[in-house]
Design an enzyme around this catalytic site. Sequence first.
Site, PDB file in Angstrom:
ATOM      1  N   ASP A   1      -5.954  34.836 -13.772  1.00 20.02           N
ATOM      2  CA  ASP A   1      -7.284  35.020 -13.199  1.00 20.02           C
ATOM      3  C   ASP A   1      -7.223  35.698 -11.839  1.00 20.02           C
ATOM      4  O   ASP A   1      -7.957  36.660 -11.567  1.00 20.02           O
ATOM      5  CB  ASP A   1      -7.983  33.669 -13.052  1.00 20.02           C
ATOM      6  CG  ASP A   1      -8.279  32.992 -14.385  1.00 20.02           C
ATOM      7  OD1 ASP A   1      -8.200  33.673 -15.420  1.00 20.02           O
ATOM      8  OD2 ASP A   1      -8.583  31.786 -14.376  1.00 20.02           O
TER       9      ASP A   1
ATOM     10  N   GLY B   1     -24.236  47.471 -33.029  1.00 17.38           N
ATOM     11  CA  GLY B   1     -25.176  46.569 -32.373  1.00 17.38           C
ATOM     12  C   GLY B   1     -24.516  45.255 -32.000  1.00 17.38           C
ATOM     13  O   GLY B   1     -23.291  45.088 -32.081  1.00 17.38           O
TER      14      GLY B   1
ATOM     15  N   GLU C   1      -2.872  30.267 -16.373  1.00 17.25           N
ATOM     16  CA  GLU C   1      -4.301  30.544 -16.235  1.00 17.25           C
ATOM     17  C   GLU C   1      -4.644  31.054 -14.845  1.00 17.25           C
ATOM     18  O   GLU C   1      -5.260  32.108 -14.673  1.00 17.25           O
ATOM     19  CB  GLU C   1      -5.120  29.289 -16.543  1.00 17.25           C
ATOM     20  CG  GLU C   1      -6.624  29.486 -16.449  1.00 17.25           C
ATOM     21  CD  GLU C   1      -7.150  30.389 -17.548  1.00 17.25           C
ATOM     22  OE1 GLU C   1      -7.397  31.588 -17.243  1.00 17.25           O
ATOM     23  OE2 GLU C   1      -7.311  29.919 -18.683  1.00 17.25           O
TER      24      GLU C   1
ATOM     25  N   ASP D   1     -20.162  50.024 -27.809  1.00 13.58           N
ATOM     26  CA  ASP D   1     -20.301  49.228 -29.025  1.00 13.58           C
ATOM     27  C   ASP D   1     -18.951  49.130 -29.745  1.00 13.58           C
ATOM     28  O   ASP D   1     -18.233  50.121 -29.890  1.00 13.58           O
ATOM     29  CB  ASP D   1     -21.337  49.871 -29.934  1.00 13.58           C
ATOM     30  CG  ASP D   1     -21.813  48.945 -31.041  1.00 13.58           C
ATOM     31  OD1 ASP D   1     -21.472  47.750 -31.000  1.00 13.58           O
ATOM     32  OD2 ASP D   1     -22.533  49.426 -31.936  1.00 13.58           O
ATOM     33  N   ILE D   2     -18.614  47.918 -30.192  1.00  7.65           N
ATOM     34  CA  ILE D   2     -17.360  47.667 -30.908  1.00  7.65           C
ATOM     35  C   ILE D   2     -17.697  47.411 -32.374  1.00  7.65           C
ATOM     36  O   ILE D   2     -18.505  46.533 -32.680  1.00  7.65           O
ATOM     37  CB  ILE D   2     -16.606  46.458 -30.303  1.00  7.65           C
ATOM     38  CG1 ILE D   2     -16.366  46.673 -28.807  1.00  7.65           C
ATOM     39  CG2 ILE D   2     -15.292  46.236 -31.053  1.00  7.65           C
ATOM     40  CD1 ILE D   2     -15.519  47.880 -28.467  1.00  7.65           C
TER      41      ILE D   2
ATOM     42  N   SER E   1      -9.632  34.326 -21.557  1.00  8.08           N
ATOM     43  CA  SER E   1      -9.352  33.941 -20.180  1.00  8.08           C
ATOM     44  C   SER E   1      -9.127  35.161 -19.304  1.00  8.08           C
ATOM     45  O   SER E   1      -9.341  35.109 -18.086  1.00  8.08           O
ATOM     46  CB  SER E   1      -8.096  33.056 -20.117  1.00  8.08           C
ATOM     47  OG  SER E   1      -8.353  31.774 -20.618  1.00  8.08           O
TER      48      SER E   1
ATOM     49  N   ASP F   1     -23.111  41.556 -32.269  1.00  9.70           N
ATOM     50  CA  ASP F   1     -22.524  40.727 -33.324  1.00  9.70           C
ATOM     51  C   ASP F   1     -21.855  39.522 -32.681  1.00  9.70           C
ATOM     52  O   ASP F   1     -21.505  39.537 -31.496  1.00  9.70           O
ATOM     53  CB  ASP F   1     -21.514  41.528 -34.153  1.00  9.70           C
ATOM     54  CG  ASP F   1     -20.425  42.163 -33.320  1.00  9.70           C
ATOM     55  OD1 ASP F   1     -19.594  41.423 -32.751  1.00  9.70           O
ATOM     56  OD2 ASP F   1     -20.405  43.407 -33.205  1.00  9.70           O
TER      57      ASP F   1
END
Length: 653
Positions: free
Chosen positions: A322, A630, A318, A611-612, A570, A632
């Site tokens: 990061d 839009g 992690e 947009d996906i 993450s 979701d």
Amino acid sequence: MHFSFLTIAALAAAASALPSVDHVLHEKRDRLPPGWQYDEKMQGSEVLPMKVALTQSNLDNADEFLMDVSHPDSPNFGKHWTHEQIANKFAPSSESVNTVKEWLASSGIAPERISRSQSLGWLKFDATVAEAESLLKTEYHLYKHETGKPHVACSSYNIPKHVMPHVDFITPTVHFDVKIPQAVAKPVEKRAPSTTAAAGHPVATKAALGVGAPSSGSLPKKGAQINIQGLIDELKNCNKFITPNCLRALYLFPPGFTANPKNSYGIVEYSPQAYLQGDLDLFFANFSKNQVQRTPTLASIDGGFPQTTNQGFQFNGESDLDLEYAMTLINPQKTTLYQVGDQLQGASFNDFLDALDGSYCAGDDPVQDAMYPNPYGTEAEGAYLGPKNCGGFAATKVISTSYGYNEADLTAAYERRQCMEYMKLGLAGTSFLFSSGDSGVAGNRAVCIDPVTKEYNDGSSGIFNPGFPSGCPYITSVGATQIVPGASVTQPEKACETVIFSGGGFSNVFPLPSYQSAAVQSWFTNHPPPYGADRFNNSQQTRGFPDISANGANYVVAVTGQFALVYGTSASSPVFGAILTLINEARFAAGKGSVGFVNPTLYANPGALNDITQGTNPGCGTSGFEAVSGWDPVTGLGTPNFPKLLARFLSLP
């Protein structure tokens, strides 16, 4: 153990403490936490350290205050408050203080016995058991844990009706504390809150502290180890291997060039999670050569430090992920590492917030948060022996946290209190980001909620399990996308369906915020899901998440001396945090301030995002929700388009 299983003697004793006509029920525990059982009635002469949490003032106007400095249509956009202004605005009113003190005095607690906490939010006094029972119309009992540890509590308590609006809660009462780490031979008793989780089951002891544990479900997922030969600066392989340059190509943002001293970016890590300097250097040597031997600026909270005793992906994956990406993407701007908690207790999100805001400190829940000074004594290995950090740490302009809970892990009261603290940080000009989770509509560890028992099941059925703090309307929740297999870096992405699934859904605790209302209503109207109230909160009145997404698959990460592929939201959260930091850099260069709480601007400008419209986030035996045009509850509003976001934020005051 359910409360109904307590001994007949305990029930009979409780019956003698019925509330008077003037008193009303304030809190009640309907079952005992696992491992506890009734022991005996408390003696009336024993002394209890009583604490009354006063309600904060002006919380009903908090949303209005935040929108005033955060909404792009507001003439006060960017006019963030000082911490002193925030503390004064939300401090308990004099009416609350006086009302509670008058009640205490009328009940025999003399004013000279009462002190007020430095944070102004608490009244404290010592009382005998007999005095506390008379005050709260209850009876105190001694309970014993299966390990032998004792604890004082009651099953419910009552306060005068006119006092109720001025009191959040009182301790010790219905709350439990079980701090018994295996490494400690002589645990010290503490008293504190634990009630019913948001889903209806008892809160697990130290539920909030498991966030940094190697077994935490919110940690990233590891894929295959790889040989990076030939990948460096190669954009043609981005559908298989994500590198910093792939992200720059995806979201059209440049490398950093400046480091304005007013700008700042913070990454939060929870012990024992820690980075290895050798991993940072290996990554930098291949992807950001002038950063070799560069370290993040350490902000050690409650004894936190980058430990090197325990190594491996579950301890380093992690933090390495990061920091390698955050530091590279904003270079030469520095990155602050907030390392929170010692090696014994770890820490919770509240423990981090305490360090930023001393006025928040006194209200921690010792069941769900860490307690410092360390209660286990000097013989406890890895224990931080210093005082708890209450205030004294500055909040960076952007803060990214790649950890999260299930909303059902914690009590609703606990979550609401923490959520209001994120609101205050937004008022001060901080953008607070959280990853939305990696298990689709299921929760961390891919568990769902049994509709009958309200307990977690194996994730193959049941009620969807939303995340926290993603459900809090005052943070930005970041979901995950991926490049479509075989596609180029310039083609539209899809919702992540490789190794992990973007966390998304609807809160069972937090109402629908005004800035999101139109987007959520449009989704329900134009893309109604094939599930009913038996699966998720379809009231159309609660907060939906995520707000935005970024790539979360196939990240090339150096971990314990080798490169591996890593997956998870993450990765998505620190990447979006880096983009906001670059936008802040441009605003500071133009003589403006930080963007602060970005959600109102994002929802008012969906055209500034990509947009996906492909992919789902399955879980709980379903295909989950579907990415559509839009907003979701899979990818939110979409992924960042840096030039458009930059232009919009630069156009604001």
